[in-house]
Write a protein that holds these residues in place. Structure first.
Motif, PDB file in Angstrom:
ATOM      1  N   GLU A   1      33.517  25.729  29.822  1.00 29.08           N
ATOM      2  CA  GLU A   1      32.633  25.312  30.917  1.00 29.08           C
ATOM      3  C   GLU A   1      32.370  23.825  30.779  1.00 29.08           C
ATOM      4  N   ARG A   2      32.065  23.181  31.886  1.00 27.86           N
ATOM      5  CA  ARG A   2      31.725  21.761  31.846  1.00 27.86           C
ATOM      6  C   ARG A   2      30.542  21.560  30.907  1.00 27.86           C
ATOM      7  N   ASN A   3      30.654  20.591  30.015  1.00 31.29           N
ATOM      8  CA  ASN A   3      29.616  20.370  29.004  1.00 31.29           C
ATOM      9  C   ASN A   3      28.236  20.161  29.633  1.00 31.29           C
TER      10      ASN A   3
ATOM     11  N   ASN B   1      27.096  21.189  32.407  1.00 29.46           N
ATOM     12  CA  ASN B   1      26.589  22.411  33.040  1.00 29.46           C
ATOM     13  C   ASN B   1      25.947  23.350  32.035  1.00 29.46           C
TER      14      ASN B   1
ATOM     15  N   THR C   1      35.342  21.682  25.019  1.00 32.35           N
ATOM     16  CA  THR C   1      35.678  22.466  26.201  1.00 32.35           C
ATOM     17  C   THR C   1      37.027  22.034  26.753  1.00 32.35           C
TER      18      THR C   1
ATOM     19  N   PHE D   1      37.337  22.540  30.225  1.00 32.16           N
ATOM     20  CA  PHE D   1      36.975  22.742  31.628  1.00 32.16           C
ATOM     21  C   PHE D   1      37.676  21.757  32.559  1.00 32.16           C
ATOM     22  N   GLY D   2      37.639  20.475  32.195  1.00 30.32           N
ATOM     23  CA  GLY D   2      38.190  19.436  33.068  1.00 30.32           C
ATOM     24  C   GLY D   2      39.595  19.039  32.681  1.00 30.32           C
TER      25      GLY D   2
ATOM     26  N   ASN E   1      35.966  17.002  25.829  1.00 30.83           N
ATOM     27  CA  ASN E   1      36.788  17.740  26.794  1.00 30.83           C
ATOM     28  C   ASN E   1      38.232  17.354  26.516  1.00 30.83           C
TER      29      ASN E   1
ATOM     30  N   GLN F   1      38.555  13.746  37.684  1.00 28.46           N
ATOM     31  CA  GLN F   1      37.640  13.531  36.568  1.00 28.46           C
ATOM     32  C   GLN F   1      36.187  13.718  37.001  1.00 28.46           C
ATOM     33  N   TYR F   2      35.487  14.577  36.262  1.00 20.62           N
ATOM     34  CA  TYR F   2      34.059  14.778  36.478  1.00 20.62           C
ATOM     35  C   TYR F   2      33.346  14.237  35.238  1.00 20.62           C
TER      36      TYR F   2
ATOM     37  N   ASP G   1      31.107  13.087  32.341  1.00 16.49           N
ATOM     38  CA  ASP G   1      29.823  13.499  31.778  1.00 16.49           C
ATOM     39  C   ASP G   1      28.828  12.349  31.960  1.00 16.49           C
TER      40      ASP G   1
END
Length: 384
Positions: free
Chosen positions: A278-280, A282, A303, A305-306, A321, A330-331, A333
């Motif tokens: 999961e996204r850190n 989140n 993670t 996730f991304g 990640n 890219q999302y 952090d």
């Protein structure tokens, strides 16, 4: 004419031997410490499960399970360190060549962590690391339904394809994956939640194929020589929890997962590496920061996730990640310290003498993208 018949006979025998040689083999652990290993394999015909193993091909012990199966899991004890084990497997008239794997060391440990294996990339760089243990941060396959058909929860074909892609890696390196949403996707995911469940929360195929510790959808594995604990959690798409898109187990304060992790980190050794998908940002915000407070008892969180490489820092804790498919959206952090759009994996190097752990984000071209050193430290505690 006799010469032709001779070569035809030789060709037939060679093809027969090749057809009966067992090649789809992978190694895992189902105990919580490295004093045992599981040898897993697939056969065309059902039969018993025999493993011969030892420090040389000339001196081997035998473990046998009397059963009739094509999916074999045999656990064998490991009494030695700093050595190379030789082993082979046999089922009826089907057998493997003699393979090898490294016993765990006492001085310098190398562990790799990968994620997002859907594209099955060239892993030559990672293989050259010659690691003692290979872990994942989820999404080991593309999905189940495209290969198996819609709704097939027990089908293991995508995992077989993964093993077949990297035979030497899986035959020589213990492998401990964790779950992502793709690992249990049994129906196509459309734009809105349907009437039926899209994901198999219980991860039937994953748990059938791999032999892992504890409940397998969550597990922990300790390396006492290095004062080190790995914990695999089941977080992915947590915003879909409670809908027909739900993919992971519960993570509230009263959940088995939360209480189990809380207990493991209370009694944990000096270094704790936590894995999830999961996204850190989140997951650490859940329960008003309750998960983040628990994570602070450990050393790093990882993670997949991304689809990028990242290191973030918050309250003295490092969040990573990593992704083998690292050129996606890219999302970042909010606390990102390093971010790159490159295919990557994590390499952990643990020194017993100093108690330190070095973590490198590395590209598939063997570039060191980011390096951090984590010294031996006194256990942290927190009360969420």
């Amino acid at each position: 004419m006799r010469t032709l018949l001779f070569f035809l006979c030789i060709s037939f025998v060679t093809q027969t031997v090749s057809a009966t040689e067992i090649q789809r083999i992978w190694l895992t652990h189902k105990s919580n410490q490295p004093d045992k290993i599981v040898v897993n394999w697939l056969t065309e015909q059902p039969g018993d499960s025999i493993v011969r193993y030892g420090l040389s091909p000339e001196s081997m012990d035998t473990v046998r399970l009397e059963e009739a199966t094509t999916l074999h899991h045999v656990e064998v004890p490991l009494a030695h360190q700093n050595a190379t084990y030789h082993y082979s497997v046999k089922t009826g008239t089907q057998q493997s060549a003699i393979n090898t794997f490294k016993a765990y060391p006492t001085d310098l440990l190398r562990v790799a962590i990968v994620a997002d294996w859907q594209s099955k990339p060239d892993l030559s760089s990672l293989i050259k690391e010659d690691v003692h243990l290979l872990l994942t941060a989820g999404d080991n396959i593309r999905n189940l339904w495209q290969t198996c058909g819609v709704g097939q929860r027990k089908c293991i074909k995508p995992y077989i394809e993964l093993i077949e892609t990297y035979p030497e890696l899986f035959q020589s390196t213990p492998f401990m994956p964790i779950l992502g949403n793709h690992d249990r996707e049994v129906h196509p995911r459309d734009k809105t939640p349907p009437a039926h469940a899209v994901y198999d929360v219980e991860a039937t195929a994953f748990r059938r194929f791999f032999e892992l510790p504890d409940e397998e959808w969550k597990w922990h594995f300790d390396l006492p020589q290095f004062d080190l604990r790995f914990i695999g959690l089941d977080f992915n798409h947590i915003s879909d929890f409670g809908t027909t898109w739900q993919t992971c187990h519960a993570f509230d304060r009263n959940s088995d997962q939360y209480r189990w992790y809380e207990s493991l980190t209370t009694k944990a050794p000096g270094k704790v590496v936590t894995l999830y998908n999961e996204r850190n940002a989140n997951i650490r915000s859940q329960l008003r920061g309750g998960w983040h407070q628990l994570f602070q008892r450990g050393t790093i969180c990882v993670t997949g996730f991304g689809y990028y490489a990242e290191r973030a820092e918050l309250d003295g804790l490092t969040y990573y990640n990593t992704s083998l498919s690292g050129t996606g959206t890219q999302y970042a952090d909010p606390h990102s310290q390093f971010l790159a759009g490159k295919h990557s994996y994590l390499l952990l190097t643990c020194e017993r003498s100093s108690g330190t752990m070095t973590v490198e984000l590395k590209s598939l071209k063997n570039e060191v993208l980011d390096r951090q050193r984590f010294p031996a430290s006194v256990r942290k505690s927190s009360k969420p």
